[in-house]
Write a protein that holds these residues in place. Sequence first.
Motif, PDB file in Angstrom:
ATOM      1  N   SER A 528      44.852  60.958 -30.734  1.00 47.14           N
ATOM      2  CA  SER A 528      44.409  59.833 -29.920  1.00 47.14           C
ATOM      3  C   SER A 528      45.125  59.859 -28.583  1.00 47.14           C
ATOM      4  O   SER A 528      46.249  60.342 -28.475  1.00 47.14           O
ATOM      5  N   ALA A 529      44.463  59.352 -27.529  1.00 47.83           N
ATOM      6  CA  ALA A 529      45.031  59.460 -26.191  1.00 47.83           C
ATOM      7  C   ALA A 529      44.854  58.163 -25.426  1.00 47.83           C
ATOM      8  O   ALA A 529      43.850  57.465 -25.578  1.00 47.83           O
ATOM      9  N   THR A 530      45.854  57.853 -24.608  1.00 40.14           N
ATOM     10  CA  THR A 530      45.730  56.773 -23.638  1.00 40.14           C
ATOM     11  C   THR A 530      46.036  57.357 -22.268  1.00 40.14           C
ATOM     12  O   THR A 530      46.653  58.420 -22.151  1.00 40.14           O
ATOM     13  N   MET A 531      45.618  56.669 -21.215  1.00 41.97           N
ATOM     14  CA  MET A 531      45.709  57.234 -19.879  1.00 41.97           C
ATOM     15  C   MET A 531      46.316  56.236 -18.916  1.00 41.97           C
ATOM     16  O   MET A 531      46.054  55.039 -18.988  1.00 41.97           O
ATOM     17  N   SER A 532      47.140  56.748 -17.999  1.00 40.98           N
ATOM     18  CA  SER A 532      47.682  55.960 -16.898  1.00 40.98           C
ATOM     19  C   SER A 532      47.596  56.795 -15.631  1.00 40.98           C
ATOM     20  O   SER A 532      47.459  58.024 -15.679  1.00 40.98           O
ATOM     21  N   LEU A 533      47.718  56.125 -14.489  1.00 42.57           N
ATOM     22  CA  LEU A 533      47.638  56.809 -13.205  1.00 42.57           C
ATOM     23  C   LEU A 533      48.886  56.534 -12.382  1.00 42.57           C
ATOM     24  O   LEU A 533      49.388  55.412 -12.346  1.00 42.57           O
ATOM     25  N   THR A 534      49.381  57.583 -11.707  1.00 45.22           N
ATOM     26  CA  THR A 534      50.339  57.407 -10.631  1.00 45.22           C
ATOM     27  C   THR A 534      49.611  57.751  -9.333  1.00 45.22           C
ATOM     28  O   THR A 534      48.423  58.069  -9.341  1.00 45.22           O
ATOM     29  N   ALA A 535      50.316  57.702  -8.237  1.00 45.57           N
ATOM     30  CA  ALA A 535      49.669  58.025  -6.967  1.00 45.57           C
ATOM     31  C   ALA A 535      49.254  59.481  -6.897  1.00 45.57           C
ATOM     32  O   ALA A 535      48.287  59.827  -6.208  1.00 45.57           O
ATOM     33  N   THR A 536      49.950  60.373  -7.644  1.00 44.66           N
ATOM     34  CA  THR A 536      49.684  61.807  -7.534  1.00 44.66           C
ATOM     35  C   THR A 536      49.192  62.446  -8.824  1.00 44.66           C
ATOM     36  O   THR A 536      48.609  63.536  -8.784  1.00 44.66           O
ATOM     37  N   ARG A 537      49.387  61.778  -9.984  1.00 49.26           N
ATOM     38  CA  ARG A 537      49.108  62.457 -11.244  1.00 49.26           C
ATOM     39  C   ARG A 537      48.391  61.537 -12.234  1.00 49.26           C
ATOM     40  O   ARG A 537      48.431  60.307 -12.118  1.00 49.26           O
ATOM     41  N   VAL A 538      47.751  62.183 -13.201  1.00 48.09           N
ATOM     42  CA  VAL A 538      47.137  61.504 -14.341  1.00 48.09           C
ATOM     43  C   VAL A 538      48.048  61.725 -15.542  1.00 48.09           C
ATOM     44  O   VAL A 538      48.451  62.863 -15.822  1.00 48.09           O
ATOM     45  N   VAL A 539      48.398  60.659 -16.233  1.00 46.54           N
ATOM     46  CA  VAL A 539      49.318  60.734 -17.369  1.00 46.54           C
ATOM     47  C   VAL A 539      48.542  60.476 -18.651  1.00 46.54           C
ATOM     48  O   VAL A 539      47.828  59.472 -18.770  1.00 46.54           O
ATOM     49  N   ILE A 540      48.670  61.376 -19.608  1.00 43.36           N
ATOM     50  CA  ILE A 540      48.013  61.264 -20.912  1.00 43.36           C
ATOM     51  C   ILE A 540      49.086  61.131 -21.986  1.00 43.36           C
ATOM     52  O   ILE A 540      50.011  61.950 -22.053  1.00 43.36           O
TER      53      ILE A 540
END
Length: 712
Positions: A528-540
């Motif tokens: 299972s995965a959740t996602m977040s965003l920074t200004a430069t990257r996608v975090v899984i």
Amino acid sequence: MKNKFSIAVALALPLLLAGCGGSQPADKAAVTAGVSQHSAVVVADYHDLVQRTYVAFYGRPADPAGLQYWANAFHTYQLPQTVSGLNAAYATNTTVRMFVDAFGNSDESQALYPGDNSAFISAIYRNLYSREPDVGGKAFWVDVLDRGVMTRPTAALWIMSGAQSTDITIINNKVAVAAAFTTAIDSPLGQSAYSGMDASAVVREMLAGVGLDTNPGNFPGLASTIAQLANACGWAGCNSTRYLAFIYGGMDEGYASLGLVSTSGGMAFATTPGVPGHLADYLVGGTITDNVASNYYLHSMIAWKGKRLYRQKLVGYGGLPTAAIVSTLNLDDVCSQYSEENMDAYDLVSPPLSYEIYRGKGADAQCSTDDDPFFAVRMDMAPTTPALIVDQPLHAIHNNVGGLTGFLVRNGQTVRRVDRNFTNPVTMFTLPAADLASMDHAGEQSNTWLFTSGGKVYAFNASGAAGQPAAILTLGTDETVDETLSNDTQDVFFTVRTGPNAVRVMRYNLAAGSTSTVGNVTLAGFGSATMSLTATRVVIVNSATGAVYSLPRSGGSALEIQPGTMSFNYAFATVVGERIWLHYLTGAKVVSVNSDGSGVLNFAGAYQAGCVMRNTSPVVNTTNICDHILMVEGDILREYDGLTGALRLAYGSLPATAAGERSMYALTAYALAGQGAVLTRVNANLETYDTGTVSSYYFKVGQAGLTPLVVQ
């Protein structure tokens, strides 16, 4: 707020002077049925009548331009100067009748009274007297309206003219406050601020606080409401009292006692009624400018009590704010208060116009079948107002200042747009296939809706004109779209399941309308995965194992920035700038790491309780709303700088956790720098999550000290 006056067209005259009265019309006194000609009458002599019509029907004061406009019109046609005079002249004078009937055609009228005659009568009583009608009186008026004996405007006139006893004092107090408000904003800046439905809702709430004991010459809500419209003191108002809600006592399956404490601390009070409740939601107000929200404040708490939905106001003008049942909806009628098919639709400008929408049980008394209704509850509904039965809601639509303007709904294979009251449907398009999966799990303020149907992913601008959605991705054989979705003002990111443990991260650029592959991630364990965003990257985050990956937003290889375990180790992430804060619920630890894998910090035996929100934040960004992290380490509440991980403040100690128990922590709502907040702790045995003993603690963000909340 005023309409062009034309004797040849229907007028939007707000003349539903609803009132109290008894169970039938007042005795018709012997008065002339014609319109008197008063040579000595001047325009100002009509100000009181116009103000009463606004207060009675719209529940708000007249705007200065509207007051002058209608007073001039009344004077031009020499209408009677009183409600009873209009009432008497209605039957025989076509000019009076046109003025009285025309209000129902206004946009504001349609927006305020979308329901049946029962809801209409209740609304009029609340406008004038801030109470529900008596049972007999309501039955009488609903009956005459249902049978067509009277129209809504004529019934309202008779109701108002029947006001008796204390009701007369209440309406006079409201009219006096309304007149003072209209005078106070009689300037270009004031009239500009008091413009539109959202501003009207703010002022309507102020007038609802006027009652029998109000001193119209010294009403504290007047100045704070004017300041609120001018955005001079934040949207909670300069002089208003604000409260925080919290839970305490024994908890059983998520239900516990609910209390209130002032944002400045002090005594704590139980909410009424005192039965246990389940904290369901908060209504939040604020200001949105250029997609940035600020001046947040808590407006209301929503809770289920005794199978009924309550709205507990958290903003008042002196004394504890009131709580009231919202609509006739019963918990037994809905499939679940937690269902993913339920929907929240927030109005940041006018929080009481927000909705809670629940999937209900159809005629077969079963859930998740084709006959299931959807119940929409607007948060200003009365206890006797039925929830709206609506088509399946798909996406909420907002204007550029955060006001709720409408919805996309599904009716069979047809997708329609409706207004904020679920009326005036306009067909948008027909679904490409029978299946539909709505990718709408974040970014509530975004008007870009992504969905899957017939093996493709589509994007649709919900606020635009009718047209076909754009196909942005064709799925391969056995590929499915995950529920994971995250977005900001530039991009929407989502994941496509390409195998049992493999996902492809996709990017949809809003400006270009283009779709590209960001990269691929292999997930172990449950996958299972959740996602977040920074200004430069996608975090899984693999929420099952705690492994964390990041990828460049523009595309590239996935980098494992935090290893996981093969055992269950549920984790969730908070993003502050480029730093990721990972709370491992099972492992009782917090790990902080930069999005490129550097700067790892470990906090053993820690529980992340929440964060200190930014005072300004992008409204469409689904992450990056935090400045600092609040953690309980051992039994001490501490605050850490969200960007660096440096300790900022130790607030104080909590009682030690008893042997054989575990403690879980959460903020009952967001925390803002310099404002009051409440930390709630649940002590439970090692096997349960929603049963145990609850205690809450008040603290002021940025100031040491923890105060146990003891309800008076």
